[in-house]
Enzyme design. Structure first.
Site, short mmCIF file in Angstrom:
data_model
loop_
_atom_site.label_atom_id
_atom_site.label_comp_id
_atom_site.label_asym_id
_atom_site.label_seq_id
_atom_site.Cartn_x
_atom_site.Cartn_y
_atom_site.Cartn_z
N GLY A 259 -4.89 -5.77 -12.30
CA GLY A 259 -5.44 -5.60 -13.64
C GLY A 259 -6.13 -6.80 -14.25
N ARG B 294 -10.46 -4.83 -7.95
CA ARG B 294 -11.53 -3.96 -8.42
C ARG B 294 -12.57 -4.69 -9.25
NH1 ARG B 294 -7.12 0.31 -10.29
NH2 ARG B 294 -6.04 -1.70 -10.50
N CYS C 48 0.83 -1.20 0.00
CA CYS C 48 0.00 0.00 0.00
C CYS C 48 0.87 1.25 0.00
CB CYS C 48 -0.91 -0.02 1.22
SG CYS C 48 -1.97 1.40 1.30
C1 LIG Z 1 -10.54 0.79 -2.69
C2 LIG Z 1 -9.26 0.00 -2.60
C3 LIG Z 1 -8.70 -0.25 -1.37
C4 LIG Z 1 -7.52 -1.01 -1.26
N1 LIG Z 1 -7.03 -1.32 -0.01
C5 LIG Z 1 -5.99 -2.19 0.09
C6 LIG Z 1 -5.58 -2.70 1.36
O1 LIG Z 1 -6.18 -2.42 2.40
N2 LIG Z 1 -4.51 -3.54 1.38
C7 LIG Z 1 -3.84 -3.92 0.25
O2 LIG Z 1 -2.88 -4.69 0.31
N3 LIG Z 1 -4.21 -3.45 -0.96
C8 LIG Z 1 -5.28 -2.63 -1.06
N4 LIG Z 1 -5.72 -2.26 -2.30
C9 LIG Z 1 -5.04 -2.77 -3.50
C10 LIG Z 1 -5.69 -4.08 -3.97
O3 LIG Z 1 -5.58 -5.08 -2.97
C11 LIG Z 1 -5.03 -4.60 -5.26
O4 LIG Z 1 -3.69 -4.88 -5.00
C12 LIG Z 1 -5.12 -3.57 -6.39
O5 LIG Z 1 -6.41 -3.00 -6.49
C13 LIG Z 1 -4.73 -4.20 -7.73
O6 LIG Z 1 -5.60 -5.26 -8.07
P1 LIG Z 1 -6.81 -5.05 -9.11
O7 LIG Z 1 -6.22 -4.45 -10.36
O8 LIG Z 1 -7.35 -6.44 -9.34
O9 LIG Z 1 -7.80 -4.14 -8.48
C14 LIG Z 1 -6.88 -1.50 -2.42
C15 LIG Z 1 -7.47 -1.24 -3.67
C16 LIG Z 1 -8.66 -0.50 -3.77
C17 LIG Z 1 -9.28 -0.28 -5.13
#
Ligand SMILES: Cc1cc2nc3c(=O)[nH]c(=O)nc-3n(C[C@H](O)[C@H](O)[C@H](O)COP(=O)(O)O)c2cc1C
Length: 324
Positions: free
Chosen positions: A208, A229, A95
């Site tokens: 992604g 997402r 994060c």
């Molecule tokens: C609203 C939101 C909150 C997130 N909070 C965290 C979190 O608390 N801990 C974490 O490791 N990643 C967090 N992430 C990142 C996601 O876990 C993930 O790594 C990132 O969205 C990429 O994956 P995706 O493209 O499938 O969304 C967050 C992402 C979003 C959109």
């Protein structure tokens, strides 16, 4: 012993993967591994612990994600997770928020592999459940493949054997957390290289991924995939996960049958003084692609705030999905 199946997981997401959300997602997939939002060690040790650890038994398999960098505190919190019945505890090293950087939480820890290793070691020594790490492929100023290998090598020697790789770097200055999820390019090739160079470790690919076809393709290289997402915005994607990715028999579920199953949970939530939108805000995406999706979302994201009979609005929304 590591018995958690991480073939498909839903990412930890602050404010999104709340227990209400996870309860709903679990109705759709029985096999997806679910993660909590990140909880900081400070929140667990000094805050409303019961609230942060709360979940429904149906949510298993379920992992608690921790944010922190004090090894003793993380070990204390890992014990809490284990005592509460979580199946896994995960350390957030991905994060990029400024707020967490100031407290040495999240992606900035990629610059401190030995500290992460010490944390993992103390956590692992404190519990029987697996301790895993979610990380990036680098941070600005420390984004070479050699540095990534140094991170993985150091942390795995401390006892972590499952890594969830968000396959882009984090830029710690100048980009918001949201921008850091979109702007640094995805490098699946780098994540894939890790699977070759560390054949004894488990790597879960994140970042992604949008379709189950992509999941199946990545599963030829990786032990698992994690969706964030897309799983949230299009939760019906999970309805094929158990069958297509885990080989389970097809279940006879429909969007409306899931919403009918969620209804008693909503009733209980309201009876206990909860607000209906805390549940319904997570289900808006289930109507994606359906006729009436706009009306469905309007009912559950606007009308439900104004009514004194939220269950009636909920039933109206189901009727819209059914085309009634
Ligand atoms: C609203 C939101 C909150 C997130 N909070 C965290 C979190 O608390 N801990 C974490 O490791 N990643 C967090 N992430 C990142 C996601 O876990 C993930 O790594 C990132 O969205 C990429 O994956 P995706 O493209 O499938 O969304 C967050 C992402 C979003 C959109």
């Amino acid at each position: 012993m590591n018995t958690v199946n991480r073939r498909f997981s839903v990412a930890p997401m602050m404010d999104w993967t709340t227990y209400e959300c996870r309860y709903f997602l679990r109705l759709i997939s029985k096999r997806a591994l679910l993660y909590t939002e990140m909880v900081t060690t400070g929140a667990l040790i000094y805050g409303d612990r019961a609230r942060f650890l709360q979940y429904d038994q149906s949510e298993h398999p379920l992992a608690l994600q921790l944010g922190g960098s004090n090894a003793a505190d993380l070990a204390t919190c890992a014990k809490m997770a284990e005592a509460a019945g979580y199946d896994e505890v995960n350390l957030n090293v991905g994060c990029p928020s400024d707020r967490v950087q100031n407290n040495m939480i999240g992606a900035c820890l990629m610059g401190h592999p030995q500290l992460v290793a010490d944390c993992v070691k103390q956590m692992q020594d404190a519990v029987q459940i697996p301790v895993t790490v979610k990380h990036r492929i680098g941070i600005n100023g420390r984004d070479s493949y050699a540095e990534l290998c140094d991170f993985i090598g150091t942390v795995s020697e401390a006892g972590c054997n499952s890594f969830t790789v968000h396959a882009r770097i984090a830029i710690l200055e100048g980009l918001s957390p949201k921008e850091n999820r979109d702007i640094p390019p995805l490098r699946y090739d780098i994540a894939a290289q890790l699977t070759t160079d560390f054949p004894d470790l488990e790597f879960i690919l994140n970042g992604g991924i949008k379709t189950l076809e992509e999941c199946s393709e990545h599963l030829k290289t990786f032990a698992g995939v994690m969706l964030g997402r897309e799983a949230y915005h299009n939760p019906w994607l999970l309805s094929e996960v158990d069958h297509q990715l885990f080989g389970d028999p097809q279940r006879d579920i429909t969007r409306t049958s899931i919403l009918e199953q969620l209804r008693p949970y909503l009733v209980k939530h309201i009876a206990q003084g909860g607000k209906a939108p805390h549940v319904t805000r997570h289900i808006l995406g289930i109507a994606q692609g359906f006729q009436g999706a706009r009306r469905f979302r309007q009912l559950l994201s606007a009308d439900i705030y104004k009514t004194d009979d939220p269950l009636r609005v909920y039933d109206q929304a189901i009727a819209v999905l059914e085309g009634r």
